[in-house]
Design a protein around this motif. Structure first.
Motif, PDB file in Angstrom:
ATOM      1  N   ASP A 360       0.826  -1.195   0.000  1.00 53.40           N
ATOM      2  CA  ASP A 360       0.000   0.000   0.000  1.00 53.40           C
ATOM      3  C   ASP A 360       0.867   1.254   0.000  1.00 53.40           C
ATOM      4  OD1 ASP A 360      -2.006   1.845   0.358  1.00 53.40           O
ATOM      5  OD2 ASP A 360      -2.171   1.504   2.512  1.00 53.40           O
ATOM      6  N   GLN A 361       0.554   2.191  -0.899  1.00 49.04           N
ATOM      7  CA  GLN A 361       1.320   3.437  -1.031  1.00 49.04           C
ATOM      8  C   GLN A 361       1.442   4.190   0.283  1.00 49.04           C
ATOM      9  OE1 GLN A 361       0.977   7.725  -3.398  1.00 49.04           O
ATOM     10  NE2 GLN A 361      -0.491   6.120  -3.823  1.00 49.04           N
ATOM     11  N   TYR A 362       0.372   4.251   1.060  1.00 50.07           N
ATOM     12  CA  TYR A 362       0.366   5.081   2.261  1.00 50.07           C
ATOM     13  C   TYR A 362       0.657   4.279   3.528  1.00 50.07           C
ATOM     14  CZ  TYR A 362      -1.578   8.432  -0.951  1.00 50.07           C
ATOM     15  OH  TYR A 362      -1.766   9.259  -2.030  1.00 50.07           O
ATOM     16  N   ARG A 363       1.018   2.993   3.371  1.00 48.08           N
ATOM     17  CA  ARG A 363       1.367   2.148   4.525  1.00 48.08           C
ATOM     18  C   ARG A 363       0.251   2.140   5.575  1.00 48.08           C
ATOM     19  NH1 ARG A 363       5.017   2.827   0.783  1.00 48.08           N
ATOM     20  NH2 ARG A 363       6.966   3.888   1.262  1.00 48.08           N
ATOM     21  N   ASP A 364      -1.014   2.214   5.105  1.00 49.15           N
ATOM     22  CA  ASP A 364      -2.128   2.298   6.045  1.00 49.15           C
ATOM     23  C   ASP A 364      -2.256   1.045   6.916  1.00 49.15           C
ATOM     24  OD1 ASP A 364      -2.882   4.793   5.273  1.00 49.15           O
ATOM     25  OD2 ASP A 364      -4.338   4.116   3.780  1.00 49.15           O
ATOM     26  N   LYS A 365      -1.663  -0.050   6.464  1.00 52.02           N
ATOM     27  CA  LYS A 365      -1.824  -1.301   7.193  1.00 52.02           C
ATOM     28  C   LYS A 365      -0.815  -1.428   8.339  1.00 52.02           C
ATOM     29  CE  LYS A 365      -3.622  -3.386   3.002  1.00 52.02           C
ATOM     30  NZ  LYS A 365      -3.391  -4.304   1.885  1.00 52.02           N
ATOM     31  N   LEU A 366      -0.039  -0.380   8.606  1.00 47.38           N
ATOM     32  CA  LEU A 366       0.931  -0.389   9.694  1.00 47.38           C
ATOM     33  C   LEU A 366       0.522   0.627  10.756  1.00 47.38           C
ATOM     34  CD1 LEU A 366       4.305  -0.513   7.728  1.00 47.38           C
ATOM     35  CD2 LEU A 366       3.271  -2.349   9.032  1.00 47.38           C
ATOM     36  N   PRO A 367      -0.137   0.210  11.836  1.00 50.82           N
ATOM     37  CA  PRO A 367      -0.510   1.151  12.911  1.00 50.82           C
ATOM     38  C   PRO A 367       0.746   1.779  13.513  1.00 50.82           C
ATOM     39  CG  PRO A 367      -1.641  -0.955  13.166  1.00 50.82           C
ATOM     40  CD  PRO A 367      -0.613  -1.156  12.104  1.00 50.82           C
ATOM     41  N   LEU A 368       0.743   3.092  13.670  1.00 51.64           N
ATOM     42  CA  LEU A 368       1.955   3.787  14.104  1.00 51.64           C
ATOM     43  C   LEU A 368       2.281   3.565  15.577  1.00 51.64           C
ATOM     44  CD1 LEU A 368       1.677   7.170  12.176  1.00 51.64           C
ATOM     45  CD2 LEU A 368       2.928   5.092  11.563  1.00 51.64           C
ATOM     46  N   ASP A 369       1.313   3.070  16.373  1.00 52.40           N
ATOM     47  CA  ASP A 369       1.622   2.780  17.770  1.00 52.40           C
ATOM     48  C   ASP A 369       2.198   1.368  17.943  1.00 52.40           C
ATOM     49  OD1 ASP A 369      -0.691   1.480  17.084  1.00 52.40           O
ATOM     50  OD2 ASP A 369      -1.799   2.011  18.900  1.00 52.40           O
ATOM     51  N   MET A 370       2.263   0.598  16.861  1.00 55.16           N
ATOM     52  CA  MET A 370       2.866  -0.737  16.890  1.00 55.16           C
ATOM     53  C   MET A 370       4.379  -0.607  17.034  1.00 55.16           C
ATOM     54  SD  MET A 370       2.747  -3.595  13.835  1.00 55.16           S
ATOM     55  CE  MET A 370       1.018  -3.974  14.018  1.00 55.16           C
ATOM     56  N   THR A 371       4.998  -1.503  17.816  1.00 57.61           N
ATOM     57  CA  THR A 371       6.451  -1.462  17.957  1.00 57.61           C
ATOM     58  C   THR A 371       7.117  -2.091  16.741  1.00 57.61           C
ATOM     59  OG1 THR A 371       6.630  -3.608  19.057  1.00 57.61           O
ATOM     60  CG2 THR A 371       6.250  -1.676  20.464  1.00 57.61           C
ATOM     61  N   THR A 408      10.894   0.292  19.788  1.00 60.83           N
ATOM     62  CA  THR A 408      10.530   1.639  19.329  1.00 60.83           C
ATOM     63  C   THR A 408       9.220   1.608  18.545  1.00 60.83           C
ATOM     64  OG1 THR A 408      12.869   2.218  19.145  1.00 60.83           O
ATOM     65  CG2 THR A 408      11.305   3.617  17.963  1.00 60.83           C
ATOM     66  N   PRO A 409       8.271   2.512  18.826  1.00 63.79           N
ATOM     67  CA  PRO A 409       7.038   2.558  18.016  1.00 63.79           C
ATOM     68  C   PRO A 409       7.329   3.062  16.608  1.00 63.79           C
ATOM     69  CG  PRO A 409       7.053   4.328  19.635  1.00 63.79           C
ATOM     70  CD  PRO A 409       8.229   3.457  19.952  1.00 63.79           C
ATOM     71  N   ARG A 418      10.103   3.025   7.711  1.00 68.12           N
ATOM     72  CA  ARG A 418       8.768   2.400   7.664  1.00 68.12           C
ATOM     73  C   ARG A 418       8.571   1.638   6.354  1.00 68.12           C
ATOM     74  NH1 ARG A 418       5.084   7.503   9.477  1.00 68.12           N
ATOM     75  NH2 ARG A 418       6.268   8.047  11.336  1.00 68.12           N
ATOM     76  N   ALA A 419       9.119   2.183   5.272  1.00 63.88           N
ATOM     77  CA  ALA A 419       9.015   1.485   3.989  1.00 63.88           C
ATOM     78  C   ALA A 419       9.742   0.137   4.053  1.00 63.88           C
ATOM     79  CB  ALA A 419       9.603   2.345   2.874  1.00 63.88           C
ATOM     80  N   ARG A 420      10.896   0.101   4.708  1.00 73.16           N
ATOM     81  CA  ARG A 420      11.626  -1.167   4.842  1.00 73.16           C
ATOM     82  C   ARG A 420      10.839  -2.154   5.704  1.00 73.16           C
ATOM     83  NH1 ARG A 420      16.409   2.032   5.875  1.00 73.16           N
ATOM     84  NH2 ARG A 420      16.607   1.128   7.959  1.00 73.16           N
ATOM     85  N   VAL A 421      10.172  -1.643   6.726  1.00 75.61           N
ATOM     86  CA  VAL A 421       9.332  -2.512   7.570  1.00 75.61           C
ATOM     87  C   VAL A 421       8.210  -3.120   6.735  1.00 75.61           C
ATOM     88  CG1 VAL A 421       7.709  -2.569   9.496  1.00 75.61           C
ATOM     89  CG2 VAL A 421       9.843  -1.306   9.720  1.00 75.61           C
ATOM     90  N   ALA A 422       7.559  -2.296   5.914  1.00 73.46           N
ATOM     91  CA  ALA A 422       6.455  -2.783   5.077  1.00 73.46           C
ATOM     92  C   ALA A 422       6.946  -3.870   4.124  1.00 73.46           C
ATOM     93  CB  ALA A 422       5.849  -1.626   4.298  1.00 73.46           C
TER      94      ALA A 422
END
Length: 589
Positions: A360-371, A408-409, A418-422
């Motif tokens: 997903d372009q906007y990384r919406d599937k990654l909640p920002l409070d997730m570690t 780290t959140p 965050r892109a690498r996490v996705a």
């Protein structure tokens, strides 16, 4: 060329994380600089420091007296006001009269393609917010413009427009970008921040291709230096281990020199150890030759048709590039393939048990409070990848994260991190079909190149949306052009698509010509103006022919940067000729 600012010995760290140390470089009038480097090296922070928004831990920035700096951030936040109101407020402290402020604001909005003032800035798309950011950055007529990832979330047409606009409007700029085509076309100098270099910075005059050639030579030389020092280290180590002769001691000066040599060898060895994310998508063992077949697919959003009669077959080895401006339906097309939407008409047939992975372009599937640990390893301390278990500590190192920051959140990570996490999460899912919506946003160049190599080896099918022309040309073997609902076309390569778009542009938006009329010499014009008026249409015709000839060379140009510069200059000359023609014509009696 005059110096406009100089950075000397800059240092910056956030807590225990050091971004850079001892950075020194100068920027001169008319410099067009591309600033690159791996994620987390401090590029955005450096721009903020130059703009006066961030302080250095050490070092200094000396600026020319009266220097005006414009800054375009990576993400712009605007109040609930119209673009016109925002620009007028920007000019609040200027010496202009009120009516002049509004006129200046309208001029810049017109240059950037805005046609009305009724829409609020908060309601603009990402691409139009970027244009408004450019207007805010340029309205004070800066001596140098600082741009942080200006191509992110722009479509390809927007990126091409941005290149021409900056060449025409910016006196000098420092541009942070990972778009290799932009880096090739726009900058006249490349600066890379990277611990790979002894001073943390490498500067090369010329295009991005020239930079790559000189960087390769530098790395080769540094590796040769490491080999030469390693030989000396072995000899000195052997000497230190040997016992001294009777009644003698080892020379302290030589011992000290040896210790310095060991440190120098360690430093060079560390610099030569490059780190890149280890990307490898897990594919299923499917042997089906047809993964997805679209027949006469049509899609409407509300009453707006996006595309009609799309017929495409996706097979293993297909990499389909989706082309078209923002709003043409590219992301909607991906969501159709991902089964998140249903077509208005037509059919989409999938191979049995087809495994689809959607980036997903906007990384919406990654909640920002997730570690970071929860994001990288959803199942606990281990991940299951390509038939084996890998501990989360080892898994995070594959993506250049330290195990120390696993708690780290995600909201504290940069866009590139965050892109690498996705991407890491996607790799855990076996796939036959990869749907990638702007996967290049925020990724550094080394990670981009690794991603490209991985996708080239992926045995399934890939559908890709990106404004990265290097990636499109390297990966895609089929292009679907959206934008005109009545005419959805397939192309075999990028050059073919680009050539057709260039031809359409010239046919649909021809340069405005003065209306044909009898040349009347008026008493309202001086003798020289009468002569100028009698010749101006001929000049316009000549310039238009020159411009058309230059546009025809775009598809096959070897030096595209030089050609784009010529086109921009010629278009500016034409604008001035039209303005002068209209002025003289208005005075005819």
């Amino acid at each position: 060329m005059s110096l406009i600012f100089h950075c000397q010995g800059l240092e910056k760290a956030f807590g225990a994380q050091e971004l850079f140390r001892g950075l020194s470089f100068s920027v001169f009038a008319k410099d067009r600089i591309g600033l690159i480097g791996p994620n987390g090296c401090g590029k955005s922070t450096l721009l903020k420091m130059i703009a006066g928004l961030e302080k250095a831990d050490a070092g200094s920035i000396s600026v020319r007296k009266g220097l005006v700096i414009g800054y375009v951030p990576q993400v712009a936040e605007f109040p609930q006001k119209t673009p016109l109101q925002i620009l007028v407020e920007e000019l609040e402290k200027s010496a202009l009269a009120e009516y002049e402020k509004e006129q200046e604001a309208k001029t810049w909005l017109s240059k950037l393609g805005f046609f009305g003032e009724e829409i609020l800035a908060t309601e603009l798309s990402g691409g139009w917010k970027k244009r408004l950011s450019l207007a805010v950055g340029l309205i004070h007529k800066p001596d140098v413009l600082l741009l942080d990832e200006p191509t992110n979330h722009l479509d390809l047409e927007g990126v091409l427009w941005l290149e021409k606009f900056l060449l025409r409007e910016a006196k000098a700029f420092v541009l942070v970008s990972h778009d290799r085509a932009v880096l090739q076309h726009l900058p006249t100098k490349i600066l890379e921040i990277n611990p790979l270099y002894p001073d943390g910075l490498f500067q090369v005059e010329g295009s991005y291709d020239t930079f790559l050639q000189k960087k390769a030579l530098f790395i080769e030389g540094q590796q040769e230096q490491e080999r030469a020092i390693a030989g000396k280290v072995r000899r000195e180590t052997d000497w230190i281990r040997r016992s001294p002769k009777a009644r003698t001691t080892k020379s302290q000066a030589r011992v000290d020199a040896a210790l310095d040599l060991f440190q120098k060898h360690q430093d060079v060895q560390q610099r030569n150890t490059s780190k890149t994310a280890a990307i490898s998508f897990a594919a299923s063992e499917r042997e089906t030759r047809q993964l997805v077949v679209l027949k006469n697919v049509c899609m409407e959003i509300g009453l707006k048709p996006l595309f009609k009669q799309v017929n495409v077959t996706l097979a293993p080895g297909t990499c389909l590039g989706l082309m078209g401006p923002n709003g043409s339906g590219k992301t909607t097309f991906l969501k159709l393939l991902a089964k998140e939407l249903t077509p208005s008409q037509g059919t989409i047939k999938y191979a049995e048990d087809l495994k689809i992975v959607y980036f997903d372009q906007y990384r919406d599937k990654l909640p920002l409070d997730m570690t970071l640990k929860e994001a990288l390893s959803p199942g606990g301390d281990y991940v299951f990848f390509q038939g084996r278990e890998i501990h989360v500590n080892g898994w995070c190192r594959r993506f250049l994260f330290s195990p120390d920051i696993l708690g780290t959140p995600l909201k504290k990570l940069s866009g590139g991190e965050r892109a690498r996490v996705a991407i890491a999460r996607l790799m855990l899912q076996p796939a036959d079909l990869l749907l990638l919506d702007e996967p290049t946003n925020d990724l550094d160049i080394e990670t981009l190149e690794t991603l490209e190599e991985t996708l080239q080896e992926f045995p399934g099918a890939v559908v890709l949306i990106t404004h990265d022309r290097y990636m499109l040309e390297r990966l895609c073997n089929l292009f679907l052009s959206l934008g005109d609902p009545e005419q959805v076309s397939l192309y075999a390569d990028y050059v073919q698509w680009e050539t057709v778009q260039s031809q359409k542009s010239q046919e649909e938006t021809p340069i405005k010509k003065p209306a044909a009329q009898e040349k009347r010499i008026s008493k309202g014009l001086s003798y020289n103006e009468k002569r100028e008026y009698s010749l101006i249409e001929e000049k316009i015709t000549t310039k238009e022919k020159e411009l058309k000839a230059l546009h025809a060379q775009v598809a096959s140009a070897q030096n595209l940067q030089e050609l784009c510069t010529k086109i921009a200059h010629l278009e500016k000359e034409l604008e001035e000729l039209y303005s002068r023609w209209e002025e003289l014509a208005s005075r005819l009696q």
